[in-house]
Design an enzyme around this catalytic site. Structure first.
Site, mmCIF file in Angstrom:
data_model
loop_
_atom_site.group_PDB
_atom_site.id
_atom_site.type_symbol
_atom_site.label_atom_id
_atom_site.label_comp_id
_atom_site.label_asym_id
_atom_site.label_seq_id
_atom_site.Cartn_x
_atom_site.Cartn_y
_atom_site.Cartn_z
ATOM 1 N N LYS A 153 -6.593 -3.675 8.675
ATOM 2 C CA LYS A 153 -5.871 -2.501 8.172
ATOM 3 C C LYS A 153 -5.784 -1.444 9.272
ATOM 4 C CE LYS A 153 -6.096 0.654 4.174
ATOM 5 N NZ LYS A 153 -6.881 1.027 2.960
ATOM 6 N N SER A 172 -4.238 0.843 -1.393
ATOM 7 C CA SER A 172 -3.578 1.162 -0.153
ATOM 8 C C SER A 172 -3.642 0.029 0.880
ATOM 9 C CB SER A 172 -4.190 2.429 0.438
ATOM 10 O OG SER A 172 -5.519 2.186 0.856
ATOM 11 N N SER A 211 -8.512 0.545 -3.480
ATOM 12 C CA SER A 211 -7.576 0.120 -2.431
ATOM 13 C C SER A 211 -7.830 -1.251 -1.817
ATOM 14 C CB SER A 211 -7.545 1.148 -1.310
ATOM 15 O OG SER A 211 -6.813 2.268 -1.685
#
Lengths: 95, 485
Positions: B76, B151, B175
């Site tokens: 990420k 997310s 997330s």
């Protein structure tokens, strides 16, 4: 609770985010509905409840106060939008 | 599919150790598949050239004692990676090149892993659909125009599409677990303090945790034992005895007590979710565990609490983006004007909205009414779990109140977007570990996940229960590679 335009302008100033009229209106609407949602918490009586500030029940560790300086000035300055030799440059603040 | 990219992390590691595959072969395969999958928009920055060089270097002198020998992994874009651009999905960090490495990623490189690239995410991890990213929407490999969740949406999508064998995300309110649920993958949010937050772009510091996302529970356990470490560079990192989670993984959960909280039966929840939950209960029973009905009475207050605590901490954390030391700067007629324009142009609308909520709840005269109140309710939420854990070893709930939704479906109504996290947020507020495992499909064929919530620091038990359930469930992800056609 409804958040009015005046409040939006006040928090926009506090948070250093400029908003135009159209955006301010949209924010007032969004924040009002979010705060209405948040106000559900008022249903609860919490007078005798201790606030939870951290889920990790530990005390901060101490470390020896030693200088661990690495010479990374150049690497740090490299990321700045505007620099002059070893300094960050900002718009003039002193006349 | 029998090509390299379809293999699990565990089998890739095994094949490298047996010298059946080289790091270069593996890395090339993932790069080629990633190149053909640009339509998914999972990558913000690729590191393919570097990765290939590193793979070759690894093969020249392979250290096969490492746990991730020459394994390429995309992460990420919230993890700072030394000399590789790190954006947090924001325009304001569009040109930021960290001079340091996050502890979690460093732990992976120390075990031989190779950075494949940086994956798309909601801006500053604020979102549940990856639609707040400055770098555009991410497609869910399950179906076209479907959100991957957020997310950690780019991470979930890249993992499910086999562009990376495993990945890491961060979880502040769901997330990791929600996108895992939306993409038919496994996602673990560890106990607060288990993985170091050093070098992770901060959102809400008392809630943020990094964690593994994987194709199966075994891979998850392996990556978790690598990334979890005590770190003096994070003052909230906790020094406890960490297991060798993958070695100690055990599917015998006979006699374990699993709690079913009645408050997680929410209004308007689709019947399919209710059915899935019931099935989950049957799976647990089949494994020889005992089901116990429990109550977490303050569950309904978790989301309102979260939407005070998280924005408050975010408004404080994001004060550092001022256009001076790094990142984007907009020109202004004076210093204040420069700050205001930089932040107005640099942050997207969801981030601005949350900064403003946070600024308001922390502002003079409102602190007690909002922030202090939320901290007190947070205590009540945590106490609910403490009470429940006197009688159970773990808790079983659905991961999300629905399956993945269409891009654009919820962008106009922040509250309906926030409701996505209704089952995951309480876990962050209480600092507990939670794992989402794929457990079935809805009528549309979209994956649905079940969440297991554990006691603090009890990831081993949590992983064991997930491992046992995974075997019973026998989930298969349906990925058609539609984006390549």
């Amino acid at each position: 609770m409804s958040i009015d335009l005046k409040t939006i302008k006040h928090i926009s100033k506090l948070s250093r985010i400029s908003v135009d009229e159209e955006r301010a209106n949209k924010l007032a609407k969004d924040l009002s509905s979010i705060f209405e949602f948040i106000e559900k918490l008022n249903e609860l009586k919490t007078d005798n409840v201790e606030p939870l500030t951290s889920v990790a029940e530990t005390t901060l560790k101490l470390r020896p106060d030693e200088v661990k300086s690495e010479n990374i000035r150049e690497q740090i300055i490299k990321n700045s939008p505007d620099s002059n030799e070893d300094y960050f440059v900002v718009p003039k603040v002193i006349e | 599919m029998t090509d390299i990219t379809s293999l699990s992390l565990t089998s890739l590691v095994d094949k490298v150790k047996k010298k059946e595959l080289s790091s270069e072969e593996i890395t090339k395969s993932f790069i080629e598949r990633s190149e053909k999958s640009k339509k998914l928009n999972t990558y913000i920055t690729d590191n393919f050239e570097n990765a290939l060089n590193k793979a070759k270097q690894f093969d020249e002198k392979p250290n096969l004692d490492l746990k991730l020998p020459g394994i390429p992994i995309a992460v990420k874009d919230l993890f700072c990676t030394k000399d590789v651009k790190t954006t947090a999905g924001s325009k304001i960090l569009n040109n930021f090149i960290p001079p340091y490495e996050s502890t979690v990623t460093q732990n992976m490189w120390n075990e031989g892993a190779i950075l494949l690239g940086k994956l798309n995410c909601d801006e500053f991890a604020m979102g549940s659909s990856n639609e707040t990213s400055f770098f555009g929407n991410v497609q869910n490999p399950i179906d076209e125009n479907l959100v991957p969740g957020g997310s950690s949406g780019g991470s979930a999508s890249a993992l499910a599409a086999h562009l990376t064998p495993i990945t890491i995300g961060t979880d502040t309110g769901g997330s990791i677990r929600q996108p895992a649920s939306f993409t038919g993958t496994v996602g673990l949010k560890p106990t607060y303090g288990s993985c170091s937050r050093y070098g992770i772009v901060a959102f809400a510091s008392s809630l943020d945790q990094a964690g593994p996302m994987s194709q199966n529970v075994k891979d998850c356990a392996l990556l978790h034992e690598i990334i979890s470490s005590y770190d003096s560079k994070d003052s909230t990192s906790i020094d406890f005895k960490r297991n060798e989670y993958s070695k100690e993984l055990n599917n015998n959960i006979k006699g374990k007590k699993i709690g079913i909280p009645k408050e997680y039966r929410v209004d308007g929840m689709p019947e399919e979710i209710e059915e899935l939950w019931k099935k989950g209960i049957e799976y647990v029973k089949d494994c020889g565990a005992e089901i116990i009905d429990i109550s977490l009475p303050h569950t309904n207050y978790a989301l309102p609490t979260y939407y005070i605590v998280a924005p408050a901490e975010a408004s404080s954390n994001l004060a550092r983006y001022d256009g001076v030391k790094y990142g984007f700067r907009a020109d202004g007629i004076n210093l204040i004007d420069m700050y205001e324009k930089t932040r107005s142009e640099g942050f997207g609308s969801e981030v601005q909205r949350r900064i403003m909520i946070g600024t308001y709840v922390l502002s003079s005269g409102y602190y007690d009414a909002y922030y202090l109140k939320a901290q007190k309710v947070r205590k009540l939420i945590k106490s609910d779990f403490d009470e429940a854990y006197k009688n159970v070893d773990a808790i079983l709930t659905p991961s999300t109140p629905s399956s993945a939704f269409k891009i654009g479906e919820k962008t106009n109504d922040p509250i309906s977007m926030y409701l996505n996290d209704i089952f995951t947020v309480p876990v962050n507020l209480a600092g507990l570990p939670g794992i989402s495992i794929p457990a079935g499909h809805d009528k549309k064929g979209y994956p649905l996940g079940l969440q297991l919530i554990g006691k603090a620091f009890d990831e081993q038990n949590l992983l064991n229960i997930a491992y046992a359930m995974e075997e019973k469930i026998g989930f298969e992800n349906k990925i058609s590679d539609w984006w390549m056609k």
